[in-house]
Scaffold this motif. Structure first.
Motif, short mmCIF file in Angstrom:
data_model
loop_
_atom_site.label_atom_id
_atom_site.label_comp_id
_atom_site.label_asym_id
_atom_site.label_seq_id
_atom_site.Cartn_x
_atom_site.Cartn_y
_atom_site.Cartn_z
N ASP A 163 0.81 -1.22 0.00
CA ASP A 163 0.00 0.00 0.00
C ASP A 163 0.84 1.27 0.00
OD1 ASP A 163 0.91 -0.49 2.57
OD2 ASP A 163 -0.90 0.29 3.55
N VAL A 164 2.15 1.13 -0.08
CA VAL A 164 3.05 2.26 -0.29
C VAL A 164 4.10 1.82 -1.30
CG1 VAL A 164 2.74 3.36 1.97
CG2 VAL A 164 4.47 1.59 1.70
N GLY A 165 4.80 2.77 -1.90
CA GLY A 165 5.83 2.42 -2.87
C GLY A 165 5.62 3.15 -4.18
N MET A 166 6.56 2.95 -5.09
CA MET A 166 6.52 3.69 -6.35
C MET A 166 5.30 3.36 -7.18
SD MET A 166 8.95 5.81 -6.41
CE MET A 166 8.95 6.31 -8.11
N HIS A 167 4.78 2.15 -7.10
CA HIS A 167 3.59 1.81 -7.89
C HIS A 167 2.40 2.65 -7.45
CE1 HIS A 167 2.90 -0.72 -4.34
NE2 HIS A 167 1.63 -0.74 -4.68
N VAL A 168 2.31 2.93 -6.14
CA VAL A 168 1.22 3.78 -5.63
C VAL A 168 1.41 5.21 -6.11
CG1 VAL A 168 0.03 4.62 -3.57
CG2 VAL A 168 0.98 2.30 -3.60
N ALA A 169 2.66 5.68 -6.06
CA ALA A 169 2.95 7.05 -6.52
C ALA A 169 2.61 7.21 -8.00
CB ALA A 169 4.42 7.37 -6.26
N LYS A 170 2.94 6.21 -8.79
CA LYS A 170 2.64 6.26 -10.23
C LYS A 170 1.14 6.30 -10.47
CE LYS A 170 6.86 3.74 -11.48
NZ LYS A 170 7.42 2.46 -11.94
N ALA A 171 0.40 5.48 -9.70
CA ALA A 171 -1.06 5.43 -9.86
C ALA A 171 -1.70 6.75 -9.47
CB ALA A 171 -1.64 4.29 -9.03
N GLU A 209 8.92 6.43 -16.99
CA GLU A 209 10.00 5.87 -17.80
C GLU A 209 10.43 6.77 -18.95
OE1 GLU A 209 8.64 2.05 -19.02
OE2 GLU A 209 9.01 1.10 -17.08
N ASN A 210 9.54 7.67 -19.38
CA ASN A 210 9.84 8.45 -20.59
C ASN A 210 9.91 9.97 -20.39
OD1 ASN A 210 9.73 6.12 -22.47
ND2 ASN A 210 7.59 6.06 -21.85
N ASN A 211 9.54 10.45 -19.21
CA ASN A 211 9.48 11.89 -18.99
C ASN A 211 10.24 12.24 -17.71
OD1 ASN A 211 8.42 14.49 -17.97
ND2 ASN A 211 7.04 14.38 -19.73
N LYS A 212 11.32 13.00 -17.85
CA LYS A 212 12.17 13.34 -16.71
C LYS A 212 11.41 14.12 -15.66
CE LYS A 212 16.57 15.54 -15.47
NZ LYS A 212 17.76 16.29 -15.97
N LYS A 213 10.61 15.09 -16.08
CA LYS A 213 9.84 15.92 -15.14
C LYS A 213 8.82 15.06 -14.38
CE LYS A 213 7.20 20.26 -14.91
NZ LYS A 213 6.02 19.74 -14.20
N ALA A 214 8.16 14.18 -15.12
CA ALA A 214 7.17 13.31 -14.49
C ALA A 214 7.85 12.38 -13.48
CB ALA A 214 6.46 12.48 -15.55
N LYS A 215 9.04 11.91 -13.81
CA LYS A 215 9.78 11.03 -12.91
C LYS A 215 10.09 11.74 -11.60
CE LYS A 215 13.79 7.97 -12.74
NZ LYS A 215 14.93 7.38 -13.51
N GLU A 216 10.49 13.00 -11.69
CA GLU A 216 10.79 13.80 -10.49
C GLU A 216 9.53 14.01 -9.66
OE1 GLU A 216 12.48 17.34 -12.08
OE2 GLU A 216 14.45 16.44 -12.48
N GLU A 217 8.41 14.29 -10.34
CA GLU A 217 7.14 14.52 -9.64
C GLU A 217 6.67 13.25 -8.92
OE1 GLU A 217 5.31 17.90 -12.72
OE2 GLU A 217 4.54 15.83 -12.73
N ILE A 218 6.82 12.11 -9.58
CA ILE A 218 6.39 10.84 -8.99
C ILE A 218 7.28 10.45 -7.82
CG2 ILE A 218 6.19 8.36 -9.44
CD1 ILE A 218 5.29 9.13 -12.32
N THR A 219 8.58 10.73 -7.95
CA THR A 219 9.51 10.45 -6.85
C THR A 219 9.17 11.29 -5.63
OG1 THR A 219 11.27 9.91 -8.44
CG2 THR A 219 11.94 10.41 -6.18
N GLU A 220 8.84 12.55 -5.86
CA GLU A 220 8.44 13.44 -4.77
C GLU A 220 7.11 12.98 -4.16
OE1 GLU A 220 7.19 18.14 -4.10
OE2 GLU A 220 8.34 17.57 -5.88
N LEU A 221 6.22 12.54 -5.00
CA LEU A 221 4.91 12.06 -4.56
C LEU A 221 5.06 10.81 -3.69
CD1 LEU A 221 1.89 12.62 -4.83
CD2 LEU A 221 1.87 11.21 -6.90
N ASN A 222 6.04 9.98 -4.02
CA ASN A 222 6.30 8.77 -3.25
C ASN A 222 6.62 9.10 -1.79
OD1 ASN A 222 6.76 5.92 -2.92
ND2 ASN A 222 8.95 6.31 -3.01
#
Length: 416
Positions: A163-171, A209-222
């Motif tokens: 219930d936590v982790g990068m998959h949750v952040a991506k969703a 996987e394809n957008n650097k900005k999105a990757k940063e946002e998802i990492t922060e969201l995690n």
């Protein structure tokens, strides 16, 4: 059981023939015409005896026939030296009658009486859809649980969900980008909500996987999800509840009832503490701002247990889970059932567990099953190329109904 009786019979014959002490493997042939059971004992023993495998097989088969076993109808030699065993019709009919008489008591024993065994299986992740891979794990886990119960063990079925982790952040990132109103979503069916979560996860993963900005946002969201930040708390808790409610519907449909549910959020702090203690003891090492288990020193591979952000990884949470499960249920054996794609991962994990908690490490057994693959390759929630368990079950039900309504089935109704 019958397989063991056949093995004992062959062992007796080999002893009488003074062939030697060889391991006797009794298996089910892939082709029904090759018998109920088969053994390759002649192929194994012949080279060491300087004999022809087929001639030795013929000799063993004749000796088996001379035993006039009540459960063997005939024995045949096939190919280079396989021995095929056919069970007698009388034996099968008598066993069938016993099954009818004993019903659920048939085949039960007390070999594991008093043993406490915890079996972890299925393990779907909230915010991702329940697909046929989870269905496979559920079938294997429930089958193993019932077999152990039938032998007297005290079984606790448990389910570990991420219930936590990068998959949750991506969703959640995908949910936000799709700009769907939680109020509107709340009025939809549970299946529609899960479909939305699955689409959101696939969207988030593609962007990661394809957008650097999105990757940063998802990492922060995690990080925000791990901290249960107020900005995402509402969407997170709703999505989590939708997932768990849907999973519960699937378990009821499959006839599985779990005794306990465990979540990554709960095991994270316990795992983090264990890894930090292990770092002081030299079990773990610092590497590029992260904390790793140096598996390469043990002939395995290195794995990160605390990432560079200071967050516990899935590996650290697994360590926390082992202690949490034992605290709740002091087991004699812990079985974890997963697909075989993470065998290497579990070798590292169990190696680390044995160093930190030797007793629990020795009591833990990972059972890996095969993976569900399609003609186009492996399924992937990341890309949305999955087959839902619900769809497969619905299709099976539909086909059974058609068969029941067919004229061929109607012809044998009088047998019921």
């Amino acid at each position: 059981m019958i397989r063991e009786e056949i093995r004992i019979l062959f062992k007796k014959v080999l002893k009488e023939m003074k062939i030697g002490d060889f391991e006797i493997v009794i298996e089910h042939p892939e082709v029904l015409e090759h018998g109920d059971y088969a053994t390759n004992i002649a192929l194994v023993a012949a080279p060491k005896l300087g004999r022809s495998p087929r001639e030795l097989a013929q000799e063993i088969a004749e000796k088996i026939k001379e035993q006039k076993s009540k459960f063997i109808e005939k024995v045949e030699v096939a190919g280079p030296g396989f021995i095929n065993i056919f069970l007698s019709r009388d034996y099968l009919v008598n066993e069938f009658i016993e099954v009818i008489k004993q019903k659920e008591k048939y085949g039960r024993g007390d070999e594991l009486k008093g043993k406490k065994i915890i079996v972890e299986f299925t393990d779907p992740n909230p915010f991702k859809e329940f697909h046929i891979g989870h269905l496979y794990s559920n079938i294997v886990g429930e089958s193993i649980s019932r077999l152990l119960e039938a032998n007297g063990a005290n079984i606790r079925r448990v389910n570990y969900q991420g219930d936590v982790g990068m998959h949750v952040a991506k969703a959640i990132w995908g949910m936000e980008k799709k700009k769907a109103s939680l109020t509107v979503l709340s009025k939809k069916t549970l299946e529609e909500k899960m479909e939305f979560l699955g689409q959101s996860y696939a969207l988030g993963n593609t962007a990661f996987e394809n957008n650097k900005k999105a990757k940063e946002e998802i990492t922060e969201l995690n990080q925000k999800i791990f901290d249960l930040n107020k900005d995402i708390k509402d969407i997170y808790e709703k999505g989590r509840k939708w997932s768990l409610d849907y999973f519960e519907e699937m378990y009821k449909r499959l006839g599985t009832k779990f005794d306990s549910y465990y979540f990554e959020r709960d095991s994270a702090e316990v795992g983090l503490k264990i890894v930090k203690e292990g770092l002081k003891k030299g079990v773990f090492e610092e590497s590029e701002g992260a904390v790793i288990y140096p598996g390469e020193k043990k002939g395995l591979h290195n794995r990160v247990f605390i990432n560079s952000k200071g967050l516990p990884t899935y590996e650290a949470k697994e360590l926390g889970l082992a202690l949490t499960k034992y605290k709740d249920f002091e087991y004699d054996l812990s079985i974890i059932i997963t697909g075989n794609e993470i065998i290497g991962y579990f070798k590292v994990l169990l190696s680390a567990l044995k160093e930190m908690e030797p007793e629990l490490g020795e009591k833990t057994n990972h059972i890996a099953h095969g993976m569900v693959r399609m003609s186009r390759g492996k399924m992937s929630s990341r890309t949305g190329t999955i087959i839902l368990a619900k769809d497969l079950l619905d299709e099976m039900k539909s086909r059974v109904v058609i068969l029941m309504e067919s004229s061929e089935i109607q012809k044998v109704k009088g047998v019921e």
